[in-house]
Design a protein around this motif. Structure first.
Motif, PDB file in Angstrom:
ATOM      1  N   SER A 124     -10.899 -21.411  -9.824  1.00 32.75           N
ATOM      2  CA  SER A 124     -10.539 -21.269 -11.242  1.00 32.75           C
ATOM      3  C   SER A 124     -11.453 -22.114 -12.124  1.00 32.75           C
ATOM      4  O   SER A 124     -11.830 -21.690 -13.220  1.00 32.75           O
ATOM      5  N   ARG A 125     -11.823 -23.319 -11.659  1.00 31.44           N
ATOM      6  CA  ARG A 125     -12.749 -24.152 -12.440  1.00 31.44           C
ATOM      7  C   ARG A 125     -14.107 -23.481 -12.553  1.00 31.44           C
ATOM      8  O   ARG A 125     -14.722 -23.474 -13.622  1.00 31.44           O
ATOM      9  N   LEU A 126     -14.569 -22.900 -11.463  1.00 30.92           N
ATOM     10  CA  LEU A 126     -15.847 -22.195 -11.492  1.00 30.92           C
ATOM     11  C   LEU A 126     -15.796 -21.005 -12.442  1.00 30.92           C
ATOM     12  O   LEU A 126     -16.745 -20.747 -13.186  1.00 30.92           O
ATOM     13  N   GLN A 127     -14.681 -20.301 -12.428  1.00 28.91           N
ATOM     14  CA  GLN A 127     -14.552 -19.151 -13.325  1.00 28.91           C
ATOM     15  C   GLN A 127     -14.599 -19.589 -14.784  1.00 28.91           C
ATOM     16  O   GLN A 127     -15.184 -18.913 -15.632  1.00 28.91           O
ATOM     17  N   THR A 128     -13.992 -20.752 -15.067  1.00 28.56           N
ATOM     18  CA  THR A 128     -14.047 -21.284 -16.430  1.00 28.56           C
ATOM     19  C   THR A 128     -15.477 -21.663 -16.808  1.00 28.56           C
ATOM     20  O   THR A 128     -15.935 -21.374 -17.912  1.00 28.56           O
ATOM     21  N   LEU A 129     -16.191 -22.304 -15.894  1.00 29.84           N
ATOM     22  CA  LEU A 129     -17.579 -22.682 -16.144  1.00 29.84           C
ATOM     23  C   LEU A 129     -18.444 -21.446 -16.387  1.00 29.84           C
ATOM     24  O   LEU A 129     -19.325 -21.444 -17.257  1.00 29.84           O
ATOM     25  N   ILE A 130     -18.184 -20.385 -15.642  1.00 31.64           N
ATOM     26  CA  ILE A 130     -18.930 -19.140 -15.834  1.00 31.64           C
ATOM     27  C   ILE A 130     -18.614 -18.552 -17.204  1.00 31.64           C
ATOM     28  O   ILE A 130     -19.509 -18.120 -17.931  1.00 31.64           O
ATOM     29  N   ASP A 131     -17.324 -18.550 -17.576  1.00 31.41           N
ATOM     30  CA  ASP A 131     -16.926 -18.054 -18.898  1.00 31.41           C
ATOM     31  C   ASP A 131     -17.592 -18.850 -20.017  1.00 31.41           C
ATOM     32  O   ASP A 131     -17.934 -18.304 -21.074  1.00 31.41           O
ATOM     33  N   GLU A 132     -17.755 -20.159 -19.799  1.00 29.25           N
ATOM     34  CA  GLU A 132     -18.339 -21.026 -20.821  1.00 29.25           C
ATOM     35  C   GLU A 132     -19.861 -20.934 -20.871  1.00 29.25           C
ATOM     36  O   GLU A 132     -20.494 -21.537 -21.736  1.00 29.25           O
ATOM     37  N   GLY A 133     -20.464 -20.201 -19.950  1.00 30.27           N
ATOM     38  CA  GLY A 133     -21.909 -20.066 -19.937  1.00 30.27           C
ATOM     39  C   GLY A 133     -22.624 -21.215 -19.267  1.00 30.27           C
ATOM     40  O   GLY A 133     -23.832 -21.389 -19.443  1.00 30.27           O
TER      41      GLY A 133
END
Length: 305
Positions: free
Chosen positions: A31-40
């Motif tokens: 989930s943290r990685l997915q957030t980082l991906i969403d944030e660019g």
């Protein structure tokens, strides 16, 4: 700041980027990685991608992130404005200027710091720096934010947000006089390709975003609107209001250069309705407009009398 980079090998071809990234950064949750991906914060061949991007052979991947181990979230008595609390959830009326969780260069005075002082029973799903945090509102947006005290409550609330059954109502003072009494803005939001610090309505690496609005009061140069979020994208109301050429007053990122200087955007989360994780009953909480927002409205009304 931690920087990682690698090239995709044959065994990872056609896997999702978040799954591949989790393989190389085992210290980060999916989930943290997915957030980082969403944030660019993760780039593939120099460009941001979506979480469902399927990697190709020799793709060059770069990831920049703050290592939680480098940060600290000390408990601080911040006199939080708690409008609802039980053994499962806390609802906070967040003041303008308060960041939700610690980050590099901002480890004090956040909502998380105050929560850790107030109680120790917070869900651990989002890690040590985001205990209990189910959703966020911007630093300079005021109003209601729900926090989970345990993992069961966190999962329930997260599912409600995903299923769009949490009702979130905001007041926003916007520039210009809106012609229509109500409407819906259905426009995808993603990272601004020209400015990575901003979001924008774009078809590039964007997500579905819907904001419903209705006019509450019209003034000579402004309109007070109530917005209901159907989705919860970063800066959604601010970006959507800018998109229809009625930017939020006081918004230094998305509004006019000569917007009113009021210490932050005049955007307030005033009502929050959710299904209680344990009882299954509907819970609705309210937060009145903060004094500075109310004073500006009163001043405008007096000037137009």
């Amino acid at each position: 700041m931690k920087h990682s980079e690698w090239r995709v090998v044959a065994e990872d071809v056609n896997e999702r980027i978040d799954k591949v990234a989790a393989k190389y950064e085992a210290e980060l949750t999916r989930s943290r990685l997915q957030t980082l991906i969403d944030e660019g914060s993760l780039l593939v061949n120099g460009k941001p991608v979506k979480n469902n991007y399927k990697v190709k052979l020799d793709d060059f991947i770069e990831l920049d992130f703050i290592d939680d181990a480098e940060l600290d979230a000390p408990a601080e008595n911040l006199n939080l404005d708690i409008v609802y609390e039980d053994s499962d959830v806390i609802v906070i009326n967040k003041p303008r200027g308060m960041v939700v969780h610690p980050s590099a260069g901002n480890q004090h005075g956040t909502l998380v710091n105050g929560l850790l002082y107030h109680c120790t029973d917070l869900s651990g799903i989002n890690g040590v720096l985001r205990p209990g945090i189910v959703h966020r509102i911007d630093k300079d947006t005021t109003g209601l934010l729900i926090v989970a005290k345990n993992d069961k409550a966190h999962l329930s609330l997260a599912d409600q947000l995903k299923d769009k059954t949490v009702n979130r109502l905001y007041y926003a003072l916007v520039h210009g006089v809106m012609e229509h009494d109500y409407g819906t803005i259905d426009a995808p939001i993603g990272r601004d390709v020209k400015d990575r610090q901003k979001m924008a309505v774009t078809a590039v690496n964007s997500k579905h975003a819907v904001t419903h609005f209705k006019v509450v009061e019209r003034f000579k140069n402004y309109t007070l609107v109530e917005c209901r979020l159907e989705t919860g994208r970063t800066h959604q109301i601010r970006v959507h209001m800018q998109y229809i050429k009625h930017p939020v007053v006081g918004d230094q990122k998305y509004s006019y250069r000569k917007t009113m200087d009021c210490g932050g955007q005049l955007l307030h989360a005033h009502t929050l309705t959710f299904v209680h994780p344990s009882t299954g009953e509907s819970v609705t909480v309210h937060a009145p407009l903060p004094p500075d927002f109310q004073n500006i409205l009163d001043t405008i009304r007096k000037e137009e009398m």
